[in-house]
Design an enzyme around this catalytic site. Structure first.
Site, short mmCIF file in Angstrom:
data_model
loop_
_atom_site.label_atom_id
_atom_site.label_comp_id
_atom_site.label_asym_id
_atom_site.label_seq_id
_atom_site.Cartn_x
_atom_site.Cartn_y
_atom_site.Cartn_z
N ASP A 53 -8.66 37.41 13.67
CA ASP A 53 -9.83 37.25 12.79
C ASP A 53 -9.94 35.69 12.33
OD1 ASP A 53 -11.85 36.69 10.96
OD2 ASP A 53 -10.80 38.03 9.44
N GLU A 132 5.33 8.41 17.33
CA GLU A 132 6.59 8.09 16.11
C GLU A 132 6.19 8.55 15.00
OE1 GLU A 132 8.54 3.99 17.12
OE2 GLU A 132 6.66 3.62 17.33
N GLU A 134 6.74 9.31 11.28
CA GLU A 134 7.93 9.04 10.19
C GLU A 134 7.63 10.06 9.16
OE1 GLU A 134 8.34 4.29 10.65
OE2 GLU A 134 6.52 4.87 9.52
N GLU A 215 14.40 5.36 7.55
CA GLU A 215 13.41 4.17 7.70
C GLU A 215 13.39 3.28 6.48
OE1 GLU A 215 11.55 2.58 9.19
OE2 GLU A 215 11.15 3.17 10.93
N GLU A 223 12.75 8.75 10.41
CA GLU A 223 12.22 8.97 11.72
C GLU A 223 13.19 9.45 12.89
OE1 GLU A 223 9.91 5.34 12.97
OE2 GLU A 223 10.13 5.91 15.06
N HIS A 272 2.83 5.65 14.90
CA HIS A 272 2.49 4.63 15.91
C HIS A 272 2.33 5.60 17.16
CE1 HIS A 272 4.90 1.69 13.36
NE2 HIS A 272 3.97 1.92 12.89
N ARG A 342 3.80 -7.33 14.17
CA ARG A 342 3.71 -5.91 13.59
C ARG A 342 2.56 -5.49 12.44
NH1 ARG A 342 8.81 -5.15 15.72
NH2 ARG A 342 9.15 -2.70 16.46
N GLU A 360 0.92 0.20 21.79
CA GLU A 360 1.27 0.86 20.82
C GLU A 360 0.18 0.69 19.66
OE1 GLU A 360 4.26 -0.80 18.20
OE2 GLU A 360 5.14 1.20 17.68
N ARG A 362 -0.70 1.25 16.11
CA ARG A 362 -0.20 1.61 14.96
C ARG A 362 -0.74 1.83 13.64
NH1 ARG A 362 4.77 -1.18 14.84
NH2 ARG A 362 4.91 -1.67 12.41
N1 GLN Z 1 6.28 2.83 8.01
C1 GLN Z 1 5.73 1.90 8.65
C2 GLN Z 1 4.13 2.17 8.93
O1 GLN Z 1 3.62 2.63 7.94
C3 GLN Z 1 6.22 1.36 10.04
C4 GLN Z 1 7.52 1.01 10.16
C5 GLN Z 1 8.32 0.60 11.47
O2 GLN Z 1 8.41 1.60 12.18
N2 GLN Z 1 8.58 -0.40 11.88
O3 GLN Z 1 3.45 2.24 10.11
MG MG Z 2 10.04 3.96 15.68
MG MG Z 3 9.42 3.76 12.30
MG MG Z 4 6.73 2.01 16.26
#
Ligand code: GLN
Ligand code: MG
Ligand code: MG
Ligand code: MG
Length: 471
Positions: A53, A132, A134, A215, A223, A272, A342, A360, A362
């Protein structure tokens, strides 16, 4: 080799299976399950499916047309590691019995349509995804729910320690500080055994593990890095990974959360997503342009950047998601790309071998439904390729600290869920190509998510007492 129906029947025998558990994922990304005793399970389940259902699944059918079928995918068969009774689990597509076709709002079927669209367009044979996700692990001791929600004691109390500097709490010498979690050896990191157990179960269930670590955030942020794979399989693995992480944490008397920003003032959790597109056994992202990328890859980036604000509604699907997308916590704000930076929304990781060349994204976070998230990213990237959308110059500076005249030239990700939903409403044509997302589903998605926006908007926030109570 992918498992076949015959393999599944053999697994049932070899493991003395007592129950078969069918799993599927709803729009919000939550997995659901229903079990049948082995006496009610045979090969026919892979032909006729299992009726259920669907009327209580948020954003799906109404009560008047609620019959649905679960169609198990034999290649996903695994023995559940947590149940007392031997139980075989299977990921399923949802079929609409009205026409016998995959249900238009089933995220897993939708992700299959995205893969099919890519193949039919001739742009690629396979797209690889390496997410990835976290997460945080907290002690599952309730502090109380005086603010209308559950508050959990953080693993090591160091957030309270850092903000209050309350020396009453005893010796905290072995506790990670704010942004101090990455990644001192034990006893500062106390999660090794639990993470190892999670990893062994992941491998037992066919998900190759590449790394695990604490992390950056202080309070038990972790992670587990697992291998890339093709879109649908990789999304299945995210669901399995979340299931294993949550249940191993539970067995340790703890809770795991994938909410993007559980702690104010420390890093949030991202997901990411590494991506590449292959054709005839060749990585189409490898070339001799910026950071070893091809024009194909640059256009793919251009598509993601162009549609990022609409994507946010799917890749960052909660009100909490936007508390992570702020400067200073390794989460992106600016819609730019870069080989090293980053603080950019798209990073090109350094890889010596062109086979590993990838981009990647992010900005996504682990509260996203992985099927919808990967499908939407792929559709945005392919739209960039089809329309040759060049992403402009790469960003080399720290984008958190640009001079104002440069800062205003680079667009940002959305700042709230309702803003993202507005962008999705206006910018949806890249998603509806090939009927991958339907207009009706996007409308239902916006409705469902606006309910969250409204609920949150109506709630009185503790910060408001701080700012306004004593005025
Ligand atoms: N925690 C970070 C984010 O919010 C990433 C940190 C890392 O993996 N370098 O994206
Ligand atoms: Mg990573
Ligand atoms: Mg990370
Ligand atoms: Mg990464």
């Amino acid at each position: 080799m992918a498992k076949t129906v015959a393999d599944v029947m053999q697994m049932v025998k070899d493991n003395d299976v007592k129950f078969v558990d069918f799993r599927f994922t709803d729009t919000r990304g939550k997995e659901h399950h229903v079990s049948v005793p082995v006496s009610a399970f045979d090969e026919d389940k892979f032909v006729s499916g299992h009726a259920f259902d669907g009327s209580s699944i948020a954003g799906w059918k109404g009560i008047e047309a609620s019959d649905m079928q679960l169609m198990p995918d034999p290649s996903t068969a695994n023995i559940d590691p947590f149940f007392e009774e031997p139980t075989l689990i299977l990921s399923c597509d949802v079929i609409d019995p009205a026409d016998g076709k995959p249900y238009e709002r089933d995220p897993r079927s939708l992700a299959k349509r995205a893969e099919a669209y890519m193949k039919a367009s001739g742009l690629g044979d396979v797209a690889y995804f390496g997410p990835e996700p976290e997460f945080f692990v907290f002690d599952s001791v309730r502090w109380g729910n005086e603010m209308g929600g559950a508050f959990f004691q953080i693993e090591s109390e160091e957030a309270a320690w850092n903000t209050s500097k309350d020396y009453e709490h005893g010796n905290k010498g072995y506790r990670p500080t704010v942004k101090g979690g990455y990644f001192p050896v034990p006893p500062v990191d106390s999660g090794q055994d639990m993470r190892s157990e999670m990893c062994l179960l992941l491998e037992q269930m066919g998900i190759p593990v590449e790394v695990h670590h604490h992390e950056v955030a202080n309070a038990g942020q972790m992670e587990i890095g697992t291998k890339f794979s093709s879109l649908v399989e990789r999304a299945d693995w995210v669901q399995l990974q979340k299931y294993i992480i949550a249940n191993v944490a539970h067995a340790y008397g703890k809770t795991a959360t994938f909410m993007p920003k559980p702690i104010v003032g420390d890093n949030g959790s991202g997901m990411h997503v590494h991506q590449s597109v292959w054709k005839d056994g060749k990585n189409l992202f490898a070339g001799d342009g910026y950071a070893g990328l091809s024009d194909f890859a640059l256009y793919y980036i251009g598509g993601i950047i162009k549609h990022a604000r609409a994507l946010n509604a799917i890749t960052n699907p909660g009100t909490n998601s936007y508390k992570r997308l702020v400067p200073g916590f390794e989460a992106p704000v600016k819609l730019a790309y870069s080989a090293k930076n980053r603080s950019a929304s798209i990073r090109i990781p350094y890889v010596a071998n062109p086979k590993g060349r990838r981009v990647e994204a992010r900005f996504p976070d682990p509260s996203a439904n992985p099927y919808l998230c990967f499908a939407a990213l792929l559709m945005a990237g392919l739209d960039g390729v089809e329309n040759k959308i060049h992403p402009g110059e790469a960003a080399t500076k720290d984008l958190y600290h640009l001079p104002p005249e440069e800062d205003k030239l680079i667009p940002t990700v959305c700042h709230s869920l309702d803003q993202a939903l507005e962008y999705l409403d206006k910018d949806r044509a890249f998603l509806t190509k090939g009927g991958v997302f339907t207009d009706a589903y996007i409308d239902a998605y916006i409705d469902l998510k606006m309910q969250e926006v409204t609920r949150f908007r109506m709630a009185v926030h503790p910060v408001e007492y701080d700012m306004y109570y004593a005025l």
